[in-house]
Design a protein around this motif. Structure first.
Motif, short mmCIF file in Angstrom:
data_model
loop_
_atom_site.label_atom_id
_atom_site.label_comp_id
_atom_site.label_asym_id
_atom_site.label_seq_id
_atom_site.Cartn_x
_atom_site.Cartn_y
_atom_site.Cartn_z
N ARG A 1 30.20 9.68 18.90
CA ARG A 1 31.40 9.41 18.11
C ARG A 1 31.30 8.05 17.41
O ARG A 1 31.73 7.90 16.25
N ALA A 2 30.73 7.06 18.12
CA ALA A 2 30.58 5.73 17.50
C ALA A 2 29.63 5.79 16.32
O ALA A 2 29.88 5.19 15.26
N ALA A 3 28.53 6.52 16.47
CA ALA A 3 27.57 6.67 15.38
C ALA A 3 28.17 7.46 14.22
O ALA A 3 27.93 7.14 13.05
N TRP A 4 28.93 8.49 14.55
CA TRP A 4 29.56 9.32 13.53
C TRP A 4 30.48 8.48 12.65
O TRP A 4 30.48 8.62 11.41
N LYS A 5 31.24 7.61 13.28
CA LYS A 5 32.15 6.73 12.53
C LYS A 5 31.39 5.66 11.76
O LYS A 5 31.68 5.38 10.59
N ALA A 6 30.37 5.06 12.42
CA ALA A 6 29.62 3.97 11.79
C ALA A 6 28.87 4.44 10.56
O ALA A 6 28.63 3.65 9.64
N GLN A 7 28.49 5.71 10.52
CA GLN A 7 27.71 6.23 9.40
C GLN A 7 28.58 6.91 8.35
O GLN A 7 28.09 7.69 7.53
N GLY A 8 29.89 6.65 8.40
CA GLY A 8 30.77 7.06 7.33
C GLY A 8 31.34 8.45 7.41
O GLY A 8 31.90 8.96 6.43
N HIS A 9 31.25 9.09 8.56
CA HIS A 9 31.79 10.44 8.73
C HIS A 9 33.22 10.36 9.29
O HIS A 9 33.61 9.38 9.91
N THR A 10 33.95 11.44 9.08
CA THR A 10 35.31 11.53 9.62
C THR A 10 35.38 12.68 10.62
O THR A 10 34.53 13.58 10.62
N LEU A 11 36.42 12.67 11.46
CA LEU A 11 36.57 13.73 12.46
C LEU A 11 36.85 15.08 11.82
O LEU A 11 36.60 16.12 12.43
#
Length: 636
Positions: A456-466
């Protein structure tokens, strides 16, 4: 024109007329097809999507599997999720927890483990839908945490299931003794081993169909016991005894205080073990996007109904000091069906025939766990072989999608069950085998939660949304933090029990005399000089104190999995010389404990037209009443 046609025929080509009249080649006989099925899988470029890790760890991530066939249907996944882990941990092991901790500790412990496990499976479901990768959580650990930790988790999980198979085959032979069989245990072990071989050589479809049948039997049995338990409790059984909540007053709700409460967790984890198998099955599921979210949500029902309600009824009917319970009976083993609190409850109620039927259900459960052991270990070893973390020959996959050599290895280790013929010496061997698998499940669940937090941290850091996720865990990162912290607390609780063990009832270690004193086989008193003695069957003798208190042997019997995980982690670090928690391309700022920008989020990701799919699903979801929306979010 005709001469040209004839010339092409000589060259071996076919004319259009010949193509129309050409008959299909004859189908080979069944034995030839069976032999050919063991030939290696023919890989195509579209079958695999691999990518070497660029940090130099030598880990290759496999998108959907090393040639595994995606033939598991929705009903298979549902049954693996609902009934896959209902086994001897619930039917027999719960009796040992009841004896050590009492009914209140039993109920509270399983509820707490259940809340943790719900979040573990939700986190796993979120990652598995997006990345239906062979090897599942061991690959997630290598990708999102540390390659060395992934290596340790892969071997931890594989060893857990490799040693479970011989244990379950032995348990099946012991279970048969309930009916007074005089046949040698080795005969029964051979019969059950052949059955497991037969199932697994049908490939993943054989495993899925077998688990579907096994799970149906277990679910029907547990549901039937819930109804029967209510009838027994209110006095509707042949003995006519009304129980109510008397067992919570006499002998009581708790036993052995805080130690008794701590003893619940590892047994409860063993009982729930196998739930994470849904993550492995994702790589062989026909449609993980549809079936995995529903399967992970079904865990709610299994936790709340098949465990909590059932164990609450057991605690109302069977007192924790019952002499036949595991832990109270020194002659009972962890696979002795007569020590099952379910069988005890039915037998004491004066009901005939049903104890034998329920013993049959226990036998089915044992075979189910043995079947799952081969599946779990072979798929994990095959995936690790394809990532360079296990011997390459274990990655061989035949044309039926079977990881052939990994399955053969698991089945060969199943032959350790024949050590039961060694008599007393086999007890020590099986004790150490069980120790290897003791805490393995805890480390697996801990790693799943940790991987999800890092994902989840990587998903957010790389510009993705939930909103881009095809399936989201019900309680998100908060649920994974709860799972991570609680699994650490379980490790601490088991450490306490290992260092300060609960003495077995009826042993020379126990300092408290039985209630009936002089009529018991053993009771204890202190000699005037302060040395404890035992009075056994009218003879004064010095007690056997060799197994009293903690010892190095007893500690490692309970905690062996921890040093094994540590050894695998250190070995990979020394071999690959990789920095701590650096994944992907690495971070210039040092260890990536909090830096997740370089974690690979692309390889193996299932590409879907998510925008259209999610918009359609959310529109349908929004039309439902509020209570139904909440139900579908949690329970499928």
């Amino acid at each position: 024109m005709n001469s040209d046609m004839e010339m092409t025929d000589v060259r071996g080509n076919w004319s259009s007329a010949d193509l129309v009249d050409r008959e299909p080649p004859p189908r080979p006989p069944w034995w030839r097809r069976w032999i050919d099925s063991f030939k290696p899988m023919e890989h195509h470029a579209s079958d695999r999507d691999t990518k070497a890790n660029e940090a130099g760890e030598g880990v290759e991530f496999i998108a959907e599997g090393p040639g595994l066939k995606r033939t598991l249907k929705n009903r298979h996944i549902q049954m693996i999720a609902i009934g896959g882990a209902i086994g001897t941990g619930l039917f027999i092991g719960s009796g040992g927890v009841l004896a050590k901790g009492g009914p209140a500790s039993l109920l509270l412990g399983f509820i707490l483990i259940g809340t943790m496990l719900f979040n573990v499976v939700m986190a796993l479901g979120e990652m598995a839908v997006l990345y239906p990768i062979a090897g599942s959580f061991s690959v997630y650990s290598a990708r999102f945490i540390d390659p060395a930790w992934g290596f340790a988790m892969g071997w931890n999980y594989a060893l857990q299931w490799l040693v479970v198979l011989p244990l379950e085959l032995t348990a099946a032979a012991i279970t048969i003794k309930y009916w007074g069989s005089s046949l040698d245990p080795g005969i029964w072990i051979t019969i059950f081993l052949v059955a497991v071989i037969f199932i697994n050589f049908f490939g993943v479809k054989g495993y899925g169909e077998a688990e579907f049948i096994f799970s149906m039997i277990k679910i029907v049995a547990v549901t039937g016991f819930i109804i029967l338990g209510v009838v027994i409790n209110v006095g509707g059984a042949p003995d006519g005894k009304f129980y109510g909540v008397t067992t919570w007053h006499d002998p009581g709700a708790f036993n052995h205080g805080f130690q008794g409460f701590c003893s619940v967790f590892v047994t409860a984890a063993f009982a729930f073990g196998g739930t994470e198998m849904v993550g492995l099955a994702a790589a062989e599921s026909a449609n993980p996007r549809k079936c995995l979210p529903r399967a992970t949500k079904q865990v709610f029902w299994r936790i709340s109904i098949f465990y909590i309600v059932t164990l609450f009824l057991i605690g109302l009917i069977v007192p924790y000091d019952h002499p036949r319970l595991l832990g109270n009976n020194p002659n009972a083993s962890s696979h002795d069906a007569t020590a099952s609190p379910f069988v005890i409850a039915i037998t004491d109620a004066g009901i005939k025939i049903l104890p034998s039927i329920f013993n049959g259900v226990i036998l089915v459960s044992v075979l189910s766990v043995g079947n799952s052991a081969v599946y779990g270990s072979s798929r994990t070893l095959s995936a690790m072989a394809h990532t360079g973390q296990a011997p390459r020959f274990l990655g061989y996959v035949d044309r039926q999608g079977r990881p052939l050599f990994a399955i053969i290895l698991a089945l060969l280790l199943g032959g350790l069950a024949y050590l039961v013929e060694a008599g007393a010496a086999s007890e020590d061997i099986f004790g150490w085998l069980l120790a290897i698998s003791g805490l393995s499940t805890i480390f697996t669940w801990l790693s799943i939660c940790w991987s999800h937090i890092r994902f989840r941290a990587a998903w957010k850091a790389q510009g993705h949304t939930l909103d881009e996720l095809p399936f989201k865990a019900a309680f998100g990162v908060i649920g994974s933090w709860w799972g991570l912290i609680f699994n650490v607390l379980i490790l601490i609780a088991q450490f306490i029990i290992s260092v300060w063990p609960i003495e077995k009832r009826g042993s020379d270690c126990e300092a408290i005399p039985n209630k009936d004193g002089s009529t018991s086989a053993f009771f204890h008193y202190v000699h005037p000089e302060g040395h404890p003695y035992s009075f056994a069957n009218g003879t004064l003798r010095e007690p056997d104190l060799k197994d009293c208190g903690a010892s190095a042997e007893s500690f490692f019997n309970d905690y062996l999995a921890a040093p094994i995980v540590l050894i695998f982690f250190v070995v990979w670090k020394l071999l690959k010389k990789t920095p701590f928690m650096v994944v992907g391309k690495g971070n210039k700022t040092g260890p990536s404990l909090f830096h997740t920008e370089t974690i690979d989020l692309v390889t193996g990701r299932r590409e879907l037209d998510l925008r259209a799919i999610l918009e359609e699903e959310r529109a349908e979801h929004a039309k439902l009443p509020a209570w139904q929306q909440h139900y579908h979010s949690l329970c499928g």
